[in-house]
Scaffold this motif. Structure first.
Motif, short mmCIF file in Angstrom:
data_model
loop_
_atom_site.label_atom_id
_atom_site.label_comp_id
_atom_site.label_asym_id
_atom_site.label_seq_id
_atom_site.Cartn_x
_atom_site.Cartn_y
_atom_site.Cartn_z
N GLY A 101 16.46 47.86 26.16
CA GLY A 101 17.10 47.26 25.00
C GLY A 101 16.20 47.26 23.77
N TYR A 102 14.93 46.95 23.99
CA TYR A 102 13.96 46.93 22.90
C TYR A 102 13.75 48.34 22.35
N GLN A 103 13.62 49.33 23.27
CA GLN A 103 13.43 50.71 22.83
C GLN A 103 14.64 51.20 22.07
N SER A 104 15.82 50.81 22.51
CA SER A 104 17.05 51.19 21.81
C SER A 104 17.05 50.64 20.39
N MET A 105 16.61 49.40 20.23
CA MET A 105 16.52 48.80 18.90
C MET A 105 15.52 49.56 18.03
N LEU A 106 14.35 49.92 18.61
CA LEU A 106 13.35 50.68 17.86
C LEU A 106 13.91 52.04 17.45
N ASP A 107 14.62 52.69 18.37
CA ASP A 107 15.21 54.00 18.07
C ASP A 107 16.23 53.90 16.94
N GLN A 108 17.06 52.87 16.98
CA GLN A 108 18.07 52.68 15.93
C GLN A 108 17.42 52.43 14.59
N ASP A 109 16.36 51.61 14.55
CA ASP A 109 15.65 51.35 13.30
C ASP A 109 15.00 52.61 12.76
N ALA A 110 14.38 53.40 13.65
CA ALA A 110 13.74 54.64 13.21
C ALA A 110 14.78 55.62 12.68
N ALA A 111 15.92 55.73 13.36
CA ALA A 111 16.99 56.63 12.93
C ALA A 111 17.52 56.21 11.56
N LYS A 112 17.66 54.93 11.36
CA LYS A 112 18.15 54.42 10.07
C LYS A 112 17.16 54.78 8.95
N THR A 113 15.87 54.65 9.22
CA THR A 113 14.84 54.97 8.23
C THR A 113 14.85 56.47 7.91
N VAL A 114 14.94 57.30 8.94
CA VAL A 114 14.96 58.76 8.72
C VAL A 114 16.21 59.16 7.94
N ARG A 115 17.35 58.60 8.29
CA ARG A 115 18.58 58.93 7.57
C ARG A 115 18.49 58.52 6.10
N LYS A 116 17.88 57.39 5.84
CA LYS A 116 17.72 56.93 4.45
C LYS A 116 16.83 57.90 3.68
N GLY A 154 13.31 66.00 18.40
CA GLY A 154 12.45 64.82 18.35
C GLY A 154 13.02 63.65 17.58
N PHE A 155 14.23 63.80 17.02
CA PHE A 155 14.82 62.73 16.21
C PHE A 155 14.98 61.47 17.05
N PRO A 156 14.65 60.28 16.56
CA PRO A 156 14.21 59.95 15.20
C PRO A 156 12.69 59.76 15.07
N HIS A 157 11.96 59.90 16.17
CA HIS A 157 10.53 59.57 16.13
C HIS A 157 9.63 60.74 15.78
N ASN A 158 10.11 61.95 15.94
CA ASN A 158 9.28 63.12 15.68
C ASN A 158 10.12 64.13 14.90
N VAL A 159 10.16 63.95 13.59
CA VAL A 159 11.01 64.77 12.72
C VAL A 159 10.14 65.75 11.95
N THR A 160 10.59 67.00 11.86
CA THR A 160 9.94 68.00 11.03
C THR A 160 10.77 68.14 9.76
N TRP A 161 10.18 67.75 8.65
CA TRP A 161 10.89 67.79 7.38
C TRP A 161 10.80 69.18 6.76
N PRO A 162 11.91 69.70 6.22
CA PRO A 162 11.86 71.00 5.57
C PRO A 162 11.10 70.91 4.25
N SER A 163 10.54 72.02 3.82
CA SER A 163 9.83 72.07 2.53
C SER A 163 10.83 72.34 1.42
#
Length: 165
Positions: A101-116, A154-163
């Motif tokens: 449950g805790y990891q799921s919450m961390l994943d959701q927060d990370a995904a929200k940050t990456v999407r933003k 790797g989403f959301p914890h290991n994202v490669t951003w395009p240049s």
């Protein structure tokens, strides 16, 4: 923050807490050994807080310990963040269940940050995608790569951003 250990009880208090306990006593700004003796306390020296050894662990302050020189020093203990327990309704909640449950919450927060971050980068190039502008192939590829961020392995914890071109 200065901490002091009561010689009799072992209780640890801050300087401000000790001043509040002795509000009718005029205490000097700098405490000498005589002041410490009068208050029956020893200073507790700071020690670095260690890093956790793994996920779902936390570090908490423990009772001060004496070092080889007889000084009182902060000590730390590592504990599990979660323990199995039974709630008031008689339902048992396992450690594993809580960690998931805790990891799921961390994943959701990370995904929200990456999407933003992705949305902000897309917004910064939206003006180029207007109908009277012709998008370069590079910019079109960049914007597509931004939209596809959430499908990366790797989403959301290991994202490669395009240049940006």
């Amino acid at each position: 923050m200065s901490k002091y250990r009561n010689r009799t009880t072992g209780e640890v208090k801050t300087k401000d807490e000790l001043k509040a306990l002795h509000k009718n006593v005029s205490l000097p700004v700098v405490w000498s050994s005589e002041t410490l003796d009068a208050l029956n306390v020893d200073p507790v020296l700071e020690s670095p807080k260690p890093s956790v050894s793994g996920p779902y662990k936390s570090i908490a302050a423990a009772a001060p310990v004496q070092d080889s020189s007889g000084n009182w020093v902060e000590s730390w203990e590592e504990t599990d963040m979660f323990v199995e327990f039974t709630d008031l309704e008689g339902v048992t909640h396992t450690k594993s269940e809580q960690e998931q449950g805790y990891q799921s919450m961390l994943d959701q927060d990370a995904a929200k940050t990456v999407r933003k971050m992705r949305d902000d980068l897309l917004f910064a190039t939206d003006y180029l995608a207007l109908s009277d502008n012709t998008l370069s192939t590079e910019m079109s590829t960049y914007r597509l790569a931004l939209r596809d961020i959430t499908t990366q392995e790797g989403f959301p914890h290991n994202v490669t951003w395009p240049s940006k071109p």
